[in-house]
Enzyme design. Sequence first.
Site, PDB file in Angstrom:
ATOM      1  CD  GLU A   2      38.246 -33.393  37.442  1.00 43.40           C
ATOM      2  OE1 GLU A   2      37.562 -33.834  38.377  1.00 43.40           O
ATOM      3  OE2 GLU A   2      39.428 -33.027  37.588  1.00 43.40           O
ATOM      4  CB  CYS A   4      43.230 -32.926  39.556  1.00 40.69           C
ATOM      5  SG  CYS A   4      44.887 -32.952  40.212  1.00 40.69           S
ATOM      6  CE  LYS A  13      39.696 -44.885  51.010  1.00 39.30           C
ATOM      7  NZ  LYS A  13      39.821 -45.562  49.705  1.00 39.30           N
ATOM      8  N   GLY A  62      40.744 -35.802  45.603  1.00 42.44           N
ATOM      9  CA  GLY A  62      39.722 -36.585  44.914  1.00 42.44           C
ATOM     10  C   GLY A  62      38.675 -35.675  44.315  1.00 42.44           C
ATOM     11  CB  SER A  63      35.252 -36.363  43.198  1.00 39.20           C
ATOM     12  OG  SER A  63      34.704 -36.904  44.371  1.00 39.20           O
ATOM     13  CB  THR A  64      34.382 -31.030  43.437  1.00 38.69           C
ATOM     14  OG1 THR A  64      35.585 -30.606  42.777  1.00 38.69           O
ATOM     15  CG2 THR A  64      33.725 -29.826  44.082  1.00 38.69           C
ATOM     16  CD  GLU A  65      29.264 -36.777  44.226  1.00 39.92           C
ATOM     17  OE1 GLU A  65      29.903 -37.084  43.203  1.00 39.92           O
ATOM     18  OE2 GLU A  65      28.347 -37.464  44.690  1.00 39.92           O
ATOM     19  N   GLY A  71      34.808 -34.147  48.411  1.00 37.60           N
ATOM     20  CA  GLY A  71      35.445 -33.070  49.186  1.00 37.60           C
ATOM     21  C   GLY A  71      34.414 -32.242  49.942  1.00 37.60           C
ATOM     22  CD  GLU A 121      44.826 -31.710  44.001  1.00 38.00           C
ATOM     23  OE1 GLU A 121      43.867 -31.415  43.232  1.00 38.00           O
ATOM     24  OE2 GLU A 121      45.611 -32.627  43.787  1.00 38.00           O
TER      25      GLU A 121
HETATM   26  P1  NDP Z   1      36.487 -39.970  44.853  1.00 43.93           P
HETATM   27  O1  NDP Z   1      36.519 -38.569  45.322  1.00 43.93           O
HETATM   28  O2  NDP Z   1      35.306 -40.815  45.188  1.00 43.93           O
HETATM   29  O3  NDP Z   1      37.791 -40.748  45.403  1.00 43.93           O
HETATM   30  C1  NDP Z   1      38.915 -40.174  46.015  1.00 43.93           C
HETATM   31  C2  NDP Z   1      39.269 -40.910  47.308  1.00 43.93           C
HETATM   32  O4  NDP Z   1      38.255 -40.668  48.291  1.00 43.93           O
HETATM   33  C3  NDP Z   1      39.337 -42.427  47.166  1.00 43.93           C
HETATM   34  O5  NDP Z   1      40.331 -42.952  48.033  1.00 43.93           O
HETATM   35  C4  NDP Z   1      37.944 -42.822  47.590  1.00 43.93           C
HETATM   36  O6  NDP Z   1      37.864 -44.155  47.957  1.00 43.93           O
HETATM   37  C5  NDP Z   1      37.711 -41.893  48.761  1.00 43.93           C
HETATM   38  N1  NDP Z   1      36.317 -41.682  49.125  1.00 43.93           N
HETATM   39  C6  NDP Z   1      35.195 -41.960  48.391  1.00 43.93           C
HETATM   40  N2  NDP Z   1      34.082 -41.600  49.075  1.00 43.93           N
HETATM   41  C7  NDP Z   1      34.511 -41.094  50.262  1.00 43.93           C
HETATM   42  C8  NDP Z   1      33.824 -40.536  51.403  1.00 43.93           C
HETATM   43  N3  NDP Z   1      32.502 -40.414  51.441  1.00 43.93           N
HETATM   44  N4  NDP Z   1      34.566 -40.099  52.430  1.00 43.93           N
HETATM   45  C9  NDP Z   1      35.908 -40.170  52.392  1.00 43.93           C
HETATM   46  N5  NDP Z   1      36.599 -40.689  51.352  1.00 43.93           N
HETATM   47  C10 NDP Z   1      35.916 -41.141  50.293  1.00 43.93           C
HETATM   48  O7  NDP Z   1      36.723 -39.983  43.307  1.00 43.93           O
HETATM   49  P2  NDP Z   1      36.304 -41.139  42.283  1.00 43.93           P
HETATM   50  O8  NDP Z   1      37.307 -42.177  42.318  1.00 43.93           O
HETATM   51  O9  NDP Z   1      34.882 -41.583  42.527  1.00 43.93           O
HETATM   52  O10 NDP Z   1      36.326 -40.347  40.921  1.00 43.93           O
HETATM   53  C11 NDP Z   1      35.193 -39.589  40.529  1.00 43.93           C
HETATM   54  C12 NDP Z   1      35.610 -38.352  39.801  1.00 43.93           C
HETATM   55  O11 NDP Z   1      36.358 -37.516  40.659  1.00 43.93           O
HETATM   56  C13 NDP Z   1      36.531 -38.579  38.625  1.00 43.93           C
HETATM   57  O12 NDP Z   1      35.835 -38.919  37.496  1.00 43.93           O
HETATM   58  C14 NDP Z   1      37.228 -37.271  38.539  1.00 43.93           C
HETATM   59  O13 NDP Z   1      36.445 -36.376  37.798  1.00 43.93           O
HETATM   60  C15 NDP Z   1      37.338 -36.811  39.957  1.00 43.93           C
HETATM   61  N6  NDP Z   1      38.653 -37.082  40.566  1.00 43.93           N
HETATM   62  C16 NDP Z   1      39.502 -36.059  40.745  1.00 43.93           C
HETATM   63  C17 NDP Z   1      40.755 -36.291  41.268  1.00 43.93           C
HETATM   64  C18 NDP Z   1      41.725 -35.207  41.470  1.00 43.93           C
HETATM   65  O14 NDP Z   1      42.904 -35.465  41.592  1.00 43.93           O
HETATM   66  N7  NDP Z   1      41.296 -33.985  41.566  1.00 43.93           N
HETATM   67  C19 NDP Z   1      41.204 -37.626  41.624  1.00 43.93           C
HETATM   68  C20 NDP Z   1      40.207 -38.642  41.454  1.00 43.93           C
HETATM   69  C21 NDP Z   1      38.989 -38.346  40.934  1.00 43.93           C
HETATM   70  P3  NDP Z   1      37.519 -45.233  46.832  1.00 43.93           P
HETATM   71  O15 NDP Z   1      38.515 -45.121  45.763  1.00 43.93           O
HETATM   72  O16 NDP Z   1      37.682 -46.472  47.562  1.00 43.93           O
HETATM   73  O17 NDP Z   1      36.118 -44.926  46.377  1.00 43.93           O
END
Ligand code: NDP
Length: 482
Positions: free
Chosen positions: A390, A293, A185, A237-240, A242, A259
């Site tokens: 971040e 990141c 996805k 994606g985000s730590t939250e 994760g 990651e």
């Molecule tokens: P998210 O962690 O929400 O998004 C990363 C991926 O996870 C997207 O494909 C997202 O879908 C998906 N996702 C969201 N919620 C869930 C869930 N409950 N279960 C499974 N998958 C999920 O990051 P955000 O886009 O909200 O960004 C927020 C913050 O995170 C940024 O401001 C940044 O600080 C950090 N971030 C860090 C990254 C990194 O590479 N370390 C990359 C991206 C963000 P969808 O996009 O459809 O919400």
Amino acid sequence: MATAWDYAPAPEARDIVRIQERYGLFIGGKFVEPLSGERYTTIDPAREEPLSEVAQANQADVDRAVKAARGAFDGTWSKLRPSERAKYLFRIARILQERAREFAVLESLNGGKPIRESRDVDVPLAAAHFFYYAGWADKLEYAFPNRRPRPIGVAAQIIPWNFPLLMLAWKIAPALAAGNTVVLKPAETTPLSALLFCDVLRQAELPPGVVNIITGDGRTGAEMVAHPGVDKIAFTGSTEVGKAIQRTLAGTGKRLTLELGGKAANIIFDDAPLDQAVEGIINGIYFNQGHVCCAGSRLLVQESIYEATIAKLKRRMRTLRVGDPLDKNTDVGAINSKQQLDKIAALVQSGVDEGAEIYQPPCKLPERGYWFVPTVFTNVAQSYRIAQEEIFGPVLSVLTFRTPDEAIEKANNTPYGLSAGVWTEKGSRILAMAQKLRAGVIWANTFNRFDPASPFGGYKESGFGREGGRHGLEAYVALDDA
Ligand code: NDP
């Protein structure tokens, strides 16, 4: 007499890309209508214009994709000779190279990143990952001596919006090389390069169901994580989020790699080549609008060269061109979404409120779209939010240090541990620092360099597991004793 030279616009033509009005879900080798019946609009963040309608996959759609992946795993892919698997990966790499310009333009249109970066970094590196893992596909027993590696099964892969095609490559290439099948996805805001990638899979004649691409927001991701037919989750994606995934998976036996975020220290010693270091600072934080990141978002400068460094840095910032991502002269493109822009603005405001000194070069931003001026904060205390959290935007916080020990203490004073940079002319100092910095990747006299052969990943709240290199295969194999 005019003394200032300006750049004429140099826009890349966008007609090489044909974006469809609407997309379905790529399941079992073809596009199908979403069972959810729902779609949403994906936009160009630089113009706030709609680009296409994409599907919002629900639980039934996820189930269909996982079943297609399972069918392909049991029926073809896991039984294929490894050298045959390699052929498909080589084909994908070649086709990505052939269609590089198309992918670069689309990546910049949908994500807002400068074409210079999508053309020179994202797309070539994505192709390089497929080449690299194609090479491993029939050599897995050499990657894991005295063990018998076998594929795990169906991998659910969830990727973010900052490097959409590159993160897809990081995830899909090792999974396929090791004999797994995939449901991936892309992020809600950047689905288009993953959907174009489906056409590459068709061209490469990859057996149906080996790679399934479904679109949707976080709810779709959560359904993928919860699906009982999935054997492995790979998340960036985000730590939250994760942490939420880890909670969902506890006790299920599903494999997981995470990651997550970072707050990297870029450390400049007084014997560093300063002009080169300033380029490294700029590349470390303003590359891809700081949506990175591993961005060098905390600059640690040795006190004796503080004034000179900041003066050079500000001068260099004044030359950065912010604007149209499709212009080949653009250095800093559009912020990926309104939501991210609001988050950056709020954190920057907190920096001002807490007492840091802000500098933004004079900069004329386009009227439409999401933009943020490259920003540097000086007078930053370690406790400020801008030094701790971040920001994921073009915002740098500067701190100082006197001794190497103080630099290490400050660099490690973060819940994250993804990357770090060290600038000094002494090799021994680089090695000593690398021993003590708690970060998965440490660059010396450079920053933000990537190579498919080099593992990437974090410590602490930056996650676990490695992507890239031989280590990147480990997440996708079960190892039996030979
Ligand atoms: P998210 O962690 O929400 O998004 C990363 C991926 O996870 C997207 O494909 C997202 O879908 C998906 N996702 C969201 N919620 C869930 C869930 N409950 N279960 C499974 N998958 C999920 O990051 P955000 O886009 O909200 O960004 C927020 C913050 O995170 C940024 O401001 C940044 O600080 C950090 N971030 C860090 C990254 C990194 O590479 N370390 C990359 C991206 C963000 P969808 O996009 O459809 O919400």
